[in-house]
Design an enzyme around this catalytic site. Structure first.
Site, PDB file in Angstrom:
ATOM      1  N   ASP A 108       0.846  -1.193   0.000  1.00  0.00           N
ATOM      2  CA  ASP A 108       0.000   0.000   0.000  1.00  0.00           C
ATOM      3  C   ASP A 108       0.885   1.247   0.000  1.00  0.00           C
ATOM      4  O   ASP A 108       2.089   1.192   0.260  1.00  0.00           O
ATOM      5  CB  ASP A 108      -0.897  -0.045   1.245  1.00  0.00           C
ATOM      6  CG  ASP A 108      -1.794   1.171   1.355  1.00  0.00           C
ATOM      7  OD1 ASP A 108      -2.387   1.579   0.340  1.00  0.00           O
ATOM      8  OD2 ASP A 108      -1.887   1.725   2.472  1.00  0.00           O
ATOM      9  N   ASP A 128      -0.433   5.111   1.030  1.00  0.00           N
ATOM     10  CA  ASP A 128      -0.736   6.061   2.107  1.00  0.00           C
ATOM     11  C   ASP A 128      -0.867   5.369   3.458  1.00  0.00           C
ATOM     12  O   ASP A 128      -1.570   4.362   3.594  1.00  0.00           O
ATOM     13  CB  ASP A 128      -2.027   6.818   1.790  1.00  0.00           C
ATOM     14  CG  ASP A 128      -1.841   7.773   0.630  1.00  0.00           C
ATOM     15  OD1 ASP A 128      -1.021   8.704   0.753  1.00  0.00           O
ATOM     16  OD2 ASP A 128      -2.496   7.584  -0.411  1.00  0.00           O
TER      17      ASP A 128
END
Length: 277
Positions: free
Chosen positions: A105, A107
């Site tokens: 991922d 953020d």
């Protein structure tokens, strides 16, 4: 029509005006094969045209929902009834690779970003144009990010899989991946929407699940393949954070595992026992 001629004459002459005769058409023979084919094509074109007009409102509704979904940058979509609508398309299928794959991922996993006002600490700034409006984001890299990308990319195919919008995320990735350690990028439109949440379905990427791991701070993201997931705590501004260093040790030590899911299970078990002790 009858008209009377010669007023006062002893005889009345009746003159009938001649009728206009419609010109008869020649007798038509059986249609030629070429004309029959043309007739069938015209009929089929009309049918498909009507079907297209009937389906247009539904297509427009789906496009509208997709536009509304992309209005939020980081937040999950609002809760709604079960939709199970896939935003996935064939473009999310990755090219073949001989390496095992680490999906990670962006953020709160690799970086933390926020808009104005500027925070006390940040590493760089990106200014994407979203919905016609230029926005400013101040981005702070998680400690150990550069070392993590360099170390993991030597043994694995690194794919960043983010629920962020491409307009924003692509600029951030350009900044943190100056050495091209990231093989591929997947964005919000590559996620599935299920029960109002964005889910990253690894089964649609063309990768064998026994050879794939996903690292994400949001459990909703890996709801379809939890056995492939290595959870990570969300990062905001803790400069003493060591989560990425811990993951480097894990990925360097599980390269010989026949199934990455078994390595994940063992790693999470050891982590849990360490935390309990």
């Amino acid at each position: 029509m009858v008209s009377r001629i010669g007023r006062g004459s002893s005889a009345t002459k009746l003159i009938s005006k001649p009728r206009r005769c419609r010109r008869q058409s020649p007798v038509k023979g059986p249609p030629s094969p070429s004309s029959l084919v043309s007739f069938i094509r015209r009929r089929l074109a009309r049918i498909f045209s009507r079907l297209t007009r009937l389906s247009t409102p539904e297509s427009a509704r789906i496009r509208c929902e997709g536009f509304e979904l992309q209005k939020k940058l980081h937040a999950e979509p609002d809760a709604s009834p079960t939709v199970h609508m896939s935003l996935f398309r064939d473009h999310c299928r990755l090219p073949p690779s001989h390496m095992r794959t680490v999906f990670v991922d962006l953020d709160e996993t690799l970086v933390h970003s926020q808009s104005d006002p500027p925070p006390e600490r940040f590493d760089f700034v990106v200014r994407p144009v979203i919905n016609g409006r230029r926005m400013t984001f101040y981005v702070l890299k998680r400690p150990g990010l550069d070392e993590f990308l360099e170390a993991v990319s030597k043994r694995y195919e690194v794919v960043v899989f983010t629920a962020g919008m491409k307009e924003y995320a692509s600029l951030v990735l350009d900044e943190i991946d100056r050495n091209s350690a990231i093989s591929h990028r997947l964005y919000r439109n590559d996620c599935r929407e299920m029960d109002g949440k964005l889910v990253k379905d690894l089964s649609c990427t063309g990768r064998n699940l026994r050879d794939a791991v996903i690292v994400d701070d949001n459990p909703n993201a890996y709801a379809l393949q939890p056995e492939n997931a290595v959870p990570i705590g969300p990062f905001t501004d803790n400069l003493e954070d060591e989560e990425l260093q811990r993951l480097v040790e894990f990925f360097e030590g599980c390269g010989e595992a026949e199934d990455m899911r078994d390595a994940v299970k063992q790693f999470l078990g050891e982590t849990y026992n360490t935390l309990v002790l």
